[in-house]
Write a protein that holds these residues in place. Structure first.
Motif, PDB file in Angstrom:
ATOM      1  N   VAL A 156       1.636   7.272  11.220  1.00  0.00           N
ATOM      2  CA  VAL A 156       0.686   7.665  10.175  1.00  0.00           C
ATOM      3  C   VAL A 156      -0.263   8.668  10.824  1.00  0.00           C
ATOM      4  CG1 VAL A 156      -1.209   6.828   8.718  1.00  0.00           C
ATOM      5  CG2 VAL A 156       0.844   5.411   9.057  1.00  0.00           C
TER       6      VAL A 156
ATOM      7  N   SER B   3      -2.074   8.809   1.890  1.00  0.00           N
ATOM      8  CA  SER B   3      -2.385   7.445   1.424  1.00  0.00           C
ATOM      9  C   SER B   3      -3.865   7.245   1.111  1.00  0.00           C
ATOM     10  CB  SER B   3      -1.958   6.397   2.462  1.00  0.00           C
ATOM     11  OG  SER B   3      -0.624   6.578   2.823  1.00  0.00           O
TER      12      SER B   3
ATOM     13  N   ASP C 220       1.733  -1.255  -0.314  1.00  0.00           N
ATOM     14  CA  ASP C 220       2.839  -0.551   0.325  1.00  0.00           C
ATOM     15  C   ASP C 220       4.199  -0.894  -0.282  1.00  0.00           C
ATOM     16  OD1 ASP C 220       1.244   0.944   1.976  1.00  0.00           O
ATOM     17  OD2 ASP C 220       1.283  -0.510   3.606  1.00  0.00           O
TER      18      ASP C 220
ATOM     19  N   THR D 242       1.619  -5.207   6.168  1.00  0.00           N
ATOM     20  CA  THR D 242       1.635  -3.971   6.948  1.00  0.00           C
ATOM     21  C   THR D 242       0.812  -4.212   8.200  1.00  0.00           C
ATOM     22  OG1 THR D 242       1.830  -2.619   4.977  1.00  0.00           O
ATOM     23  CG2 THR D 242       1.040  -1.508   6.951  1.00  0.00           C
TER      24      THR D 242
ATOM     25  N   THR E  26     -10.267   2.658   6.679  1.00  0.00           N
ATOM     26  CA  THR E  26      -9.289   2.152   5.718  1.00  0.00           C
ATOM     27  C   THR E  26     -10.005   1.137   4.832  1.00  0.00           C
ATOM     28  OG1 THR E  26      -7.526   2.471   7.334  1.00  0.00           O
ATOM     29  CG2 THR E  26      -6.998   1.115   5.422  1.00  0.00           C
TER      30      THR E  26
ATOM     31  N   HIS F  25      -5.038  -1.027  -0.811  1.00  0.00           N
ATOM     32  CA  HIS F  25      -5.704  -0.352   0.303  1.00  0.00           C
ATOM     33  C   HIS F  25      -5.599   1.156   0.140  1.00  0.00           C
ATOM     34  CE1 HIS F  25      -1.500  -0.537   1.670  1.00  0.00           C
ATOM     35  NE2 HIS F  25      -1.773   0.572   2.345  1.00  0.00           N
ATOM     36  N   ARG F  26      -6.415   1.878   0.885  1.00  0.00           N
ATOM     37  CA  ARG F  26      -6.346   3.340   0.900  1.00  0.00           C
ATOM     38  C   ARG F  26      -7.038   3.858   2.159  1.00  0.00           C
ATOM     39  NH1 ARG F  26     -10.768   6.417  -0.648  1.00  0.00           N
ATOM     40  NH2 ARG F  26     -12.617   5.156  -1.041  1.00  0.00           N
TER      41      ARG F  26
ATOM     42  N   ARG G 268       2.583   2.304  12.442  1.00  0.00           N
ATOM     43  CA  ARG G 268       2.715   1.345  11.350  1.00  0.00           C
ATOM     44  C   ARG G 268       4.061   0.631  11.371  1.00  0.00           C
ATOM     45  NH1 ARG G 268       2.847   2.140   4.814  1.00  0.00           N
ATOM     46  NH2 ARG G 268       4.698   3.378   5.200  1.00  0.00           N
TER      47      ARG G 268
END
Ligand code: OGA
Ligand code: MN
Length: 287
Positions: free
Chosen positions: A94, A109, A115, A126, A140, A261-262, A278
């Motif tokens: 990522v 993302s 996910d 994740t 995050t 999440h983002r 990840r």
């Protein structure tokens, strides 16, 4: 043959984030070592209880991250474009770097999602391990979908019974301005899942949507989309959210079945590199 050392006993110290709607910090553990059975069980229980676990001060190689992840489930392959590098294809990189290794200014993302919700078996968990971080920001964010569901009125909860959302990778790529190749499309057909899913391990209901959620099955497209957007606005209110400020060595492990999440692009992504490793664990059919 594997040369992994044998399991060591850990002196776990678990600290729930105070005043936060989710998350706990886990201290006293080295994730590069195989976990003894007790530790594994405890981590799994705490993962279910807090939805997000933060392990500090780790320095896992890609292989060690794979080995750690495998102790909790089956590793998931990444989409065609995002398959990891040849050395460890199950570890997805990522990052905001281009092919030349320089920051592109683009953070992926950054919209709320869970996910691989478009997959036949969306991700259970994740695991994200910080490698290179900007001096500030690049947080995050997480939102608790149990809490968001539970905060709905009884009437609204009843109205969600039997409602299914179509999750589409193609749509979510279109939304960020990318047209998929025919091969990518074949790799990711749509799937429809309950908007309020029952968590297979806790039995609690959680809202299940995010950026791969396209529309509602059996409802006109625009009406369904509007409904999803409205619910997402409700579900990502500050009171349901937790922001993770990264430190070097952090490993996060979160439950995709009950969190959105983002990435927050709150740093200069055209100047500073941000790189994380990840792994994803495969989940079950949402019901
Ligand atoms: C992910 C993801 C968020 C981030 O790896 O699945 O959404 O902060 N990452 O990079
Ligand atoms: Mn994600």
């Amino acid at each position: 043959m594997s040369t992994r050392p044998t399991a060591v006993k850990n002196d776990l110290d678990i600290r729930p984030f105070s005043g936060a709607p989710l998350g706990a910090e886990v201290c006293g553990i080295d994730l590069s070592m195989p976990l003894d059975e007790m530790t594994k069980v405890t981590i799994h229980e705490k993962f279910l209880e807090h939805q997000l676990l933060v392990f500090r001060d780790q320095a896992l190689t890609k292989r060690e991250q794979v080995e750690f992840s495998k102790q909790f489930g089956e590793l998931e392959q990444h989409t065609l474009r995002n398959r990891g590098q040849d050395d460890e294809p199950l570890v997805h990189i990522v990052s905001n770097l281009g092919p030349d290794g320089k920051p592109t200014g683009k953070v992926n993302s950054d919209m709320w999602h869970t996910d691989k919700s478009f997959r036949p078996l969306p991700s259970m968990a994740t695991i994200l391990h910080a490698q290179v971080l900007p001096p500030n920001g690049g947080d995050t964010c997480f939102a608790n979908m149990y809490a968001a569901y539970e905060a709905l009125s009884e009437e609204d909860k009843t109205a969600l019974n039997g409602v299914k959302v179509v999750h589409s990778w193609e749509l979510s790529r279109e939304n960020i301005g990318r047209v998929m190749t025919p091969e990518e499309k074949r790799d990711a057909p749509t799937n429809a899942w309950p908007l309020a899913r029952v968590h297979p391990e806790t039995g609690r209901k959680a809202l299940f949507m995010g950026m791969h959620a396209s529309h509602i099955e059996g409802m006109p497209l625009e009406k369904g989309r509007a409904k999803i957007i409205e619910l997402e606005e409700h579900a990502t209110q500050e009171k349901f959210c937790h922001r993770h400020t990264w430190q070097k060595g952090d490993v996060l492990m979160w439950d995709n079945r009950c969190l959105l999440h983002r990435a927050d692009p709150n740093f200069d992504a055209s100047v500073y590199p941000r790189v994380l490793h990840r792994t994803c664990l495969r989940g079950t059919t949402p019901a």
